[in-house]
Design an enzyme around this catalytic site. Structure first.
Site, PDB file in Angstrom:
ATOM      1  N   HIS A   1     -11.589  -8.622 -33.421  1.00  0.00           N
ATOM      2  CA  HIS A   1     -11.148  -7.915 -34.623  1.00  0.00           C
ATOM      3  C   HIS A   1      -9.615  -7.884 -34.602  1.00  0.00           C
ATOM      4  CE1 HIS A   1     -10.446  -4.266 -37.103  1.00  0.00           C
ATOM      5  NE2 HIS A   1     -11.659  -4.457 -37.592  1.00  0.00           N
TER       6      HIS A   1
ATOM      7  N   ASP B   1     -13.094  -3.603 -26.233  1.00  0.00           N
ATOM      8  CA  ASP B   1     -13.207  -3.052 -27.575  1.00  0.00           C
ATOM      9  C   ASP B   1     -14.691  -2.745 -27.795  1.00  0.00           C
ATOM     10  OD1 ASP B   1     -13.682  -2.668 -30.238  1.00  0.00           O
ATOM     11  OD2 ASP B   1     -12.565  -4.408 -30.934  1.00  0.00           O
TER      12      ASP B   1
ATOM     13  N   GLN C   1     -18.226  -1.869 -31.678  1.00  0.00           N
ATOM     14  CA  GLN C   1     -19.548  -2.281 -32.194  1.00  0.00           C
ATOM     15  C   GLN C   1     -20.657  -2.182 -31.155  1.00  0.00           C
ATOM     16  OE1 GLN C   1     -20.218  -2.811 -35.294  1.00  0.00           O
ATOM     17  NE2 GLN C   1     -18.193  -3.123 -36.168  1.00  0.00           N
TER      18      GLN C   1
ATOM     19  N   LYS D   1     -18.288   4.794 -36.546  1.00  0.00           N
ATOM     20  CA  LYS D   1     -19.274   3.709 -36.489  1.00  0.00           C
ATOM     21  C   LYS D   1     -20.551   4.140 -35.778  1.00  0.00           C
ATOM     22  CE  LYS D   1     -15.823   0.081 -36.731  1.00  0.00           C
ATOM     23  NZ  LYS D   1     -15.920  -0.429 -38.086  1.00  0.00           N
TER      24      LYS D   1
ATOM     25  N   CYS E   1     -11.829  -8.457 -41.063  1.00  0.00           N
ATOM     26  CA  CYS E   1     -10.710  -8.224 -40.128  1.00  0.00           C
ATOM     27  C   CYS E   1     -10.799  -9.138 -38.919  1.00  0.00           C
ATOM     28  CB  CYS E   1     -10.651  -6.770 -39.664  1.00  0.00           C
ATOM     29  SG  CYS E   1     -10.344  -5.624 -40.990  1.00  0.00           S
TER      30      CYS E   1
END
Ligand code: PMP
Length: 404
Positions: free
Chosen positions: A118, A194, A197, A220, A360
């Site tokens: 991202h 990261d 997700q 999220k 993104c």
């Protein structure tokens, strides 16, 4: 399968005279009543600034805020709450790590990221590389997933930071972070993850992954916007200087200089997002009640159900791995002859919310040789009926645009 739709009143509405089918969960998720109630109760009964006050409301707000930190600690299995920093979200968390990196990187040092990142795990590294003269290297893909032999070539003894998404927000692929972290550590590099997700969809154990830093966002995972987390190993957080300065993070302030308070507050300058943190704590309670294994299982069943149906649609290309064990409920696709924005607009007419665009992740889409894709992404409140509606709406879209 889970049956939690009653917890999400927002889903019981019509959009364009059709029942809403919300499939934009990789962008942000809906919030259960239990979480909204906790936030409401905080503002109704406890609202005060944290840490400084000695009055009852301030003590209650502080206790709730710090209790939320403990919930996050347990949720990701950090060793200590000193390792849990509240931020605005994944983007801020990754910016902080890149700024920490800026405190030690030297010209010629290397940072390794991947092409599926991202923008928030690319641009901060580009900026720190520019400032320090460090070199930013990308790992590429093979069959819709990270090419591990490329990764092994890219990580060298000059590598100081490796920063990779746990799960791609476009390909849905789950990256082998534990293996990557072990390889990064063998070469003396720090592992940054990261987790935007992954955290909402599967159990995360930062100690098991051996991540040095791990970033994620509340919104999220059914929590509020404007709150996120940066996990960092305690000895590392002690080593780095804060990147924001002001109230809350100081020990003493003199005319000429200041000293910092202890972890985790050393990094949290200014009045924090108290309600956001408490809301995130409530989200973690809600996820625990359901059980992250049940969450993962539910999404896997949906993916099992929808993937073959999508694959049957002529002209539809799905990006990412074909092996469903390697992917989550994020499905990016294109239909030959149709712009993804037209697809998303046509689906919206049927009440189906999906995203279209570059997500993104422009370097990834460039690498995939497509300017944009549509993306359906699933969560615990989605059903097989939602999947059927998506497929039916896609067929209608093709008919409407006269694509055979
Ligand atoms: N990384 C990934 C993989 C994401 O999907 C997102 C959100 N789309 C981010 C980082 C950034 O998260 P936020 O906008 O909440 O800071």
């Amino acid at each position: 399968m889970l049956d939690v739709r009653k917890d999400f009143p927002i889903l019981a509405q019509s959009v364009n005279d059709e029942p809403l089918v919300y499939l934009d969960n990789a962008a942000t998720t809906q919030k259960p009543t239990a979480v909204l109630d906790v936030i409401r109760r905080y503002y109704d009964q406890d609202n005060a600034n944290v840490h400084r006050g000695v009055h009852t409301l301030a003590e209650r707000a502080t206790a709730d805020y710090e209790a939320a930190r403990e919930k996050v600690r347990a949720f990701i299995n950090a060793k200590s709450t000193k390792e849990v920093l509240f931020t605005r979200g994944t983007t801020t968390s990754l910016n902080w790590v890149a700024q920490f990196a800026g405190q030690i990187l030297k010209a010629g040092d290397e940072i390794v990221i991947s092409i599926l990142e991202h923008h928030s795990n690319i641009v901060p590294w580009q900026e720190v590389a520019k400032r320090t003269g460090a070199i930013l290297k990308f790992v590429y893909l093979k069959d819709g997933e990270l090419d591990m032999s490329d990764l092994r070539n890219k990580i060298t003894d000059r590598t100081k930071f490796v920063s990779i998404a746990h799960v791609s927000n476009v390909l849905g692929v789950i990256n082998p972070i534990k293996e990557i972290a072990a390889y990064a550590h063998e070469h003396g590099a720090y592992m940054v993850v990261d987790g935007a997700q992954s955290t909402p969809h599967m159990a995360v154990d930062v100690q098991d992954l051996d991540a040095d830093f791990f970033a994620f966002s509340g919104h999220k995972m059914m929590g509020p916007t404007g709150i996120g987390v940066l996990y960092g190993k305690q000895d590392l957080l002690n080593q780095f200087e804060p990147v924001e300065f002001g109230g809350e993070m100081i020990d003493f302030v003199y005319e000429s200089h200041s000293t910092w308070t202890e972890l985790p507050w050393k990094f949290e300058a200014g009045t924090p997002n108290i309600a956001g943190a408490i809301g995130l704590g409530a989200t973690i309670d809600y996820l625990h009640e359901i059980g992250l294994d049940a969450v993962h299982q539910h999404e896997q069943e949906l993916v099992d159900y929808i993937l073959p149906k999508l694959q049957e649609i002529e002209g539809l290309t799905i990006y990412g791995p074909t092996d469903r064990a390697k992917r989550t409920g994020v499905i990016a696709f294109n239909i030959a002859g149709l712009h993804p924005h037209d697809v998303a607009t046509a689906l919206d007419m049927e009440g189906v919310a999906v995203r279209a665009g570059h997500h993104c992740a422009q370097p990834l889409l460039n690498y995939l040789d497509t300017p944009a894709t549509a993306r359906a992404s699933f969560y615990i409140y989605n059903t097989k009926a939602d999947c059927d509606k998506l497929v039916e709406a896609l067929q209608k879209t093709k008919e409407f645009f006269q694509i055979d």
